[in-house]
Design a protein around this motif. Structure first.
Motif, mmCIF file in Angstrom:
data_model
loop_
_atom_site.group_PDB
_atom_site.id
_atom_site.type_symbol
_atom_site.label_atom_id
_atom_site.label_comp_id
_atom_site.label_asym_id
_atom_site.label_seq_id
_atom_site.Cartn_x
_atom_site.Cartn_y
_atom_site.Cartn_z
ATOM 1 N N ALA A 1 0.863 -1.205 -0.073
ATOM 2 C CA ALA A 1 0.004 0.178 -0.041
ATOM 3 C C ALA A 1 0.893 1.134 0.108
ATOM 4 O O ALA A 1 1.960 1.252 0.628
ATOM 5 C CB ALA A 1 -0.808 0.153 1.165
ATOM 6 N N ASP A 2 0.243 2.288 -0.375
ATOM 7 C CA ASP A 2 0.901 3.670 -0.693
ATOM 8 C C ASP A 2 0.167 4.531 -0.020
ATOM 9 O O ASP A 2 -0.925 4.859 -0.462
ATOM 10 C CB ASP A 2 1.400 3.834 -1.982
ATOM 11 N N VAL A 3 0.450 5.463 0.920
ATOM 12 C CA VAL A 3 -0.202 6.555 1.794
ATOM 13 C C VAL A 3 0.725 7.700 1.662
ATOM 14 O O VAL A 3 1.784 7.639 2.067
ATOM 15 C CB VAL A 3 -0.410 5.955 3.071
ATOM 16 N N THR A 4 0.094 8.756 1.162
ATOM 17 C CA THR A 4 0.891 9.667 0.890
ATOM 18 C C THR A 4 0.225 11.196 1.305
ATOM 19 O O THR A 4 -1.130 11.155 1.529
ATOM 20 C CB THR A 4 1.371 10.133 -0.881
ATOM 21 N N PHE A 5 0.869 12.167 1.720
ATOM 22 C CA PHE A 5 0.332 13.426 2.212
ATOM 23 C C PHE A 5 0.833 14.523 1.373
ATOM 24 O O PHE A 5 2.088 14.613 1.028
ATOM 25 C CB PHE A 5 0.740 13.712 3.726
ATOM 26 N N GLY A 6 0.117 15.311 0.775
ATOM 27 C CA GLY A 6 0.418 16.476 -0.090
ATOM 28 C C GLY A 6 -0.789 17.677 -0.081
ATOM 29 O O GLY A 6 -1.732 17.252 0.165
ATOM 30 N N GLY A 7 -0.307 18.839 -0.423
ATOM 31 C CA GLY A 7 -1.139 20.110 -0.493
ATOM 32 C C GLY A 7 -0.287 21.119 -0.663
ATOM 33 O O GLY A 7 0.460 21.180 -1.196
ATOM 34 N N TYR A 8 -0.795 22.356 0.090
ATOM 35 C CA TYR A 8 -0.218 23.550 -0.178
ATOM 36 C C TYR A 8 -0.803 24.476 0.968
ATOM 37 O O TYR A 8 -1.738 24.287 1.734
ATOM 38 C CB TYR A 8 -0.406 24.345 -1.553
ATOM 39 N N GLY A 9 0.053 25.650 1.137
ATOM 40 C CA GLY A 9 -0.445 26.607 2.180
ATOM 41 C C GLY A 9 -0.175 27.944 1.447
ATOM 42 O O GLY A 9 0.622 28.126 0.468
ATOM 43 N N ARG A 10 -1.035 28.654 1.640
ATOM 44 C CA ARG A 10 -0.929 30.189 1.097
ATOM 45 C C ARG A 10 -1.468 31.217 2.196
ATOM 46 O O ARG A 10 -2.204 30.903 3.109
ATOM 47 C CB ARG A 10 -1.889 30.365 -0.128
ATOM 48 N N PHE A 11 -0.658 32.179 2.119
ATOM 49 C CA PHE A 11 -1.255 33.643 3.162
ATOM 50 C C PHE A 11 -0.616 35.038 2.607
ATOM 51 O O PHE A 11 0.327 34.783 1.903
ATOM 52 C CB PHE A 11 -0.565 33.369 4.569
ATOM 53 N N GLY A 12 -1.261 35.867 3.036
ATOM 54 C CA GLY A 12 -1.126 37.307 2.378
ATOM 55 C C GLY A 12 -2.357 38.220 2.891
ATOM 56 O O GLY A 12 -3.061 37.987 3.419
ATOM 57 N N LEU A 13 -2.248 39.005 1.909
ATOM 58 C CA LEU A 13 -3.373 40.247 2.089
ATOM 59 C C LEU A 13 -4.465 40.175 0.893
ATOM 60 O O LEU A 13 -3.933 39.906 -0.390
ATOM 61 C CB LEU A 13 -2.644 41.624 2.485
ATOM 62 N N GLY A 14 -5.412 40.239 1.469
ATOM 63 C CA GLY A 14 -6.669 40.436 0.309
ATOM 64 C C GLY A 14 -7.496 41.673 0.290
ATOM 65 O O GLY A 14 -7.803 42.196 1.765
ATOM 66 N N TYR A 15 -7.780 42.464 -0.686
ATOM 67 C CA TYR A 15 -8.425 43.899 -0.559
ATOM 68 C C TYR A 15 -9.754 43.429 -1.562
ATOM 69 O O TYR A 15 -9.977 42.983 -2.753
ATOM 70 C CB TYR A 15 -7.580 44.766 -1.224
ATOM 71 N N VAL A 16 -10.921 43.867 -0.770
ATOM 72 C CA VAL A 16 -12.232 43.950 -1.439
ATOM 73 C C VAL A 16 -12.574 45.432 -1.228
ATOM 74 O O VAL A 16 -12.760 45.740 -0.044
ATOM 75 C CB VAL A 16 -13.309 43.063 -1.344
ATOM 76 N N GLU A 17 -12.930 46.207 -2.156
ATOM 77 C CA GLU A 17 -13.841 47.660 -2.184
ATOM 78 C C GLU A 17 -14.987 47.446 -1.241
ATOM 79 O O GLU A 17 -15.834 46.621 -1.841
ATOM 80 C CB GLU A 17 -13.765 48.254 -3.678
ATOM 81 N N ASP A 18 -15.099 48.433 -0.467
ATOM 82 C CA ASP A 18 -16.152 48.210 0.540
ATOM 83 C C ASP A 18 -16.719 46.840 1.035
ATOM 84 O O ASP A 18 -17.618 46.181 0.755
ATOM 85 C CB ASP A 18 -17.508 48.884 -0.347
ATOM 86 N N ARG A 19 -15.652 46.298 1.329
ATOM 87 C CA ARG A 19 -15.963 44.687 1.818
ATOM 88 C C ARG A 19 -17.096 44.410 2.920
ATOM 89 O O ARG A 19 -17.951 43.564 2.308
ATOM 90 C CB ARG A 19 -14.764 44.257 2.533
ATOM 91 N N ASP A 20 -17.204 45.430 3.608
ATOM 92 C CA ASP A 20 -18.295 45.072 4.764
ATOM 93 C C ASP A 20 -19.744 45.072 4.052
ATOM 94 O O ASP A 20 -20.616 44.422 4.350
ATOM 95 C CB ASP A 20 -18.406 46.209 5.671
#
Length: 314
Positions: free
Chosen positions: A20-39
């Protein structure tokens, strides 16, 4: 001591399933996001226009091959995302997907994506750290998709490939009787791939969608044309033609520029247009960002959105 104990326990637990073969993989991301008049535009009262954005995704895949050469596998996913107001959420597991592959045929059962979601180049280039812009923005038909952080639909998907030609179909049963059927066919000739997909929902209004994608790769440019037609409920504002285009340009061995535009002919369609960039830092790490305009309906004002941050694959 804890690491040694864990390794010893894992060795004993897997001693009887060496194939059997069990693997773990994926990704991470982080930063800043802007949306005009977000509320206002995201309906999150008192939220700042600029917030911290993040995601951590890990896929857990297990597979084994039978004596006849068929591969049996399963996947579950754990993911943690930020919320619209910039707060962090805890990670959650999704429903399992089971698969079998043999000689060009693949069948998925459980929490699986459908034939439209898996159609070649449906998503095209998606600018931004969060991939918040897409050529498909004018599409309003609800097709079967792989669910993250939820159980998903208990569905079946099958795809068969032979040479440059592939066909696929999926079926999602529903207790309410609104069963969904998706199909696609794709053919690659030289540097061009064409795919035609269709979806049908057996509800009171028989919702349906047909979409064509045409992708071409010429030197440093990879571009996709996207056009389709849909009927969604009795809503004339979104039962119409939708269209888009996206592209990636390899500026250098480390930097790629991308672009996406999507819209539809109905008053209720959402329009996306914007640019982005990816700069590879090596080792699976990249800087990513994008800026664009999002217009929810033809009668509303467009809003500006942007993001920037780091993504690392593992």
């Amino acid at each position: 001591m804890k690491k040694i104990l864990f390794a010893t326990t894992a060795l004993i637990a897997t001693a009887g399933v060496a194939a059997a073969d069990v693997t773990f993989g994926g990704y991470g991301r982080f930063g800043l996001g802007y949306v005009e008049d977000r509320d206002v535009n995201t309906r999150t009262p008192n939220a700042s226009d600029t917030v911290i954005v993040s995601r951590f995704r890990i896929n857990i895949d297990a597979s084994v091959e039978s004596d006849s050469g068929a591969t049996f596998s399963a996947r579950i996913r754990m993911q943690a995302d930020d919320s619209e107001d910039g707060e962090a959420n805890s990670a959650a597991l999704n429903g399992a997907r089971f698969s079998v592959e043999y000689s060009g045929l693949r069948v998925d059962v459980g929490n699986t994506a459908g034939a439209i979601d898996n159609a070649p180049n449906y998503y095209g280039a998606e600018p931004g750290l969060q991939n918040f812009l897409g050529q498909y923005s004018g599409n309003d038909y609800s097709f079967l998709g792989y669910a993250t952080g939820a159980t998903g639909a208990n569905a079946v998907y099958a795809r068969y490939e032979i040479g440059d030609f592939a066909v696929a179909a999926s079926y999602d049963s529903s207790l309410t009787g609104a069963d969904r059927w998706d199909i696609h066919a794709a053919y690659t000739f030289g540097n061009i791939t064409a795919a035609l997909a269709h979806g049908q929902t057996d509800n009171a209004t028989d919702d349906d969608m047909t979409v064509l994608t045409l992708n071409g790769n010429l030197g440093p440019v990879n571009a996709t044309l996207f056009v389709g037609d849909e009927s969604v409920g009795n809503n004339a504002a979104v039962s119409d033609t939708f269209y888009g285009i996206s592209a990636e340009y390899e500026l250098s061995s480390a930097t790629t520029l991308n672009f996406a535009y999507g819209d539809g002919s109905g008053d209720g369609d959402t329009r996306h247009v914007g640019f982005g960039a990816v700069h590879d830092l090596g080792g699976g790490v990249s800087l990513r960002g994008g800026i664009g305009s999002i217009k929810p309906t033809s009668a509303s004002n467009a809003i500006t959105a942007a993001d920037f941050g780091v993504r690392f694959n593992f």
